[in-house]
Design a protein around this motif. Structure first.
Motif, short mmCIF file in Angstrom:
data_model
loop_
_atom_site.label_atom_id
_atom_site.label_comp_id
_atom_site.label_asym_id
_atom_site.label_seq_id
_atom_site.Cartn_x
_atom_site.Cartn_y
_atom_site.Cartn_z
N LEU A 124 4.35 10.04 3.56
CA LEU A 124 3.31 9.99 2.52
C LEU A 124 2.35 11.18 2.58
O LEU A 124 1.73 11.52 1.57
CB LEU A 124 2.54 8.68 2.60
N LYS A 125 2.26 11.85 3.71
CA LYS A 125 1.43 13.05 3.80
C LYS A 125 2.05 14.22 3.04
O LYS A 125 1.38 15.20 2.76
CB LYS A 125 1.19 13.45 5.26
N VAL A 160 -3.00 9.93 9.78
CA VAL A 160 -1.84 10.61 10.38
C VAL A 160 -2.34 11.98 10.83
O VAL A 160 -2.82 12.77 10.01
CB VAL A 160 -0.68 10.74 9.37
N LEU A 172 6.19 3.37 10.05
CA LEU A 172 5.47 4.52 10.61
C LEU A 172 6.01 5.82 10.04
O LEU A 172 5.24 6.73 9.70
CB LEU A 172 5.57 4.52 12.14
N ILE A 191 -5.09 1.75 5.74
CA ILE A 191 -4.32 2.98 5.64
C ILE A 191 -4.64 3.83 6.87
O ILE A 191 -5.79 4.17 7.12
CB ILE A 191 -4.67 3.75 4.34
N VAL A 237 0.06 8.17 14.41
CA VAL A 237 -0.39 7.35 13.30
C VAL A 237 -1.41 6.38 13.88
O VAL A 237 -1.06 5.52 14.68
CB VAL A 237 0.80 6.59 12.65
N TRP A 242 4.64 6.36 6.62
CA TRP A 242 3.24 6.83 6.63
C TRP A 242 3.20 8.34 6.77
O TRP A 242 2.40 9.03 6.14
CB TRP A 242 2.41 6.17 7.74
N GLN A 266 1.23 4.22 -2.91
CA GLN A 266 1.03 5.64 -2.61
C GLN A 266 2.27 6.47 -2.95
O GLN A 266 2.15 7.64 -3.30
CB GLN A 266 0.65 5.83 -1.15
N GLU A 298 -6.30 14.01 1.86
CA GLU A 298 -6.04 12.67 1.32
C GLU A 298 -5.92 12.75 -0.18
O GLU A 298 -6.54 13.58 -0.81
CB GLU A 298 -7.19 11.71 1.69
N PHE A 314 -4.34 3.62 13.20
CA PHE A 314 -4.90 2.69 12.21
C PHE A 314 -6.40 2.52 12.35
O PHE A 314 -7.10 2.37 11.35
CB PHE A 314 -4.19 1.33 12.28
N THR A 343 0.83 -1.21 0.00
CA THR A 343 0.00 0.00 0.00
C THR A 343 0.86 1.26 0.00
O THR A 343 0.55 2.23 -0.67
CB THR A 343 -0.92 0.00 1.23
N GLN A 344 1.96 1.24 0.76
CA GLN A 344 2.84 2.40 0.80
C GLN A 344 3.53 2.63 -0.54
O GLN A 344 3.64 3.76 -1.00
CB GLN A 344 3.89 2.26 1.92
#
Length: 186
Positions: free
Chosen positions: A78-79, A167, A72, A164, A157, A75, A26, A185, A159, A22-23
């Motif tokens: 990714l923002k 954050v 972590l 996903i 973070v 994640w 993204q 998002e 869940f 998934t990461q």
């Protein structure tokens, strides 16, 4: 010869170890999901990467062990991924996990678990353009940190049973912490 996006995936997995699929999808945010999936399939077919942990993770080989701190940190990265060059993030110096450049400012992501507040004392910014993002299990832990002489942001973070996580970024101090930023998002 590998395509540029394929080279990026190989670089990320070589730097960070096994990451959730998934990461990686993204991180390829600038590609349609079907194209990102195809990039991963091609790399698997050419035996450049492989499934790890039953296919939840991707790694350079089947023996890669996922590093939960790094996951972590990714994640959080990714923002910001849509404003960070694909080659402008890499592992940081301990106790930080990840370093990235955003608009000529360096950010270090530091993941701390409960009882590791003392590790924040080890951070010494090398220049005036360094900022820290502390990823904590709960925001109340922030008041127990000895912060470096640099701007700091705090994140959790969460869940909440989802694949996903959410954050959340915080500002404030002492006993009052408020969510300061909910990044959009993608």
């Amino acid at each position: 010869m590998l395509l540029e996006d394929e080279q990026h995936v190989i670089k990320w997995l070589s730097q960070y170890g096994a990451l959730p699929k998934t990461q990686i999808l993204q991180m390829l945010y600038n590609k349609p999901r079907s194209t990102a999936e195809k990039i991963i399939r091609n790399l698997k077919r050419n035996m450049q990467i492989t499934d790890v942990g039953g296919g939840y993770y991707l790694g350079l080989d089947g023996l890669c062990k996922p590093d939960q701190r790094m996951i972590l940190a990714v994640w959080v990265l990714l923002k910001f991924i849509n404003v960070v060059d694909p080659m402008a993030h890499y592992p940081a110096t301990y106790p930080a996990q990840l370093f990235f450049l955003k608009e000529n400012t360096g950010y270090e992501i530091v993941v701390l678990y409960e009882g590791e507040q003392h590790l924040s004392k080890l951070l010494h910014p090398q220049d005036d353009d360094t900022k820290y993002i502390f990823v904590l299990p709960n925001i109340q832990m922030a008041s127990q940190l000895v912060l470096p002489a640099a701007p700091c942001l705090f994140a959790t973070v969460e869940f909440n049973g989802e694949k996903i996580p959410e954050v959340l970024f915080y500002r404030g101090g002492d006993e009052e912490w408020t969510t300061s930023v909910r990044l959009p998002e993608r």
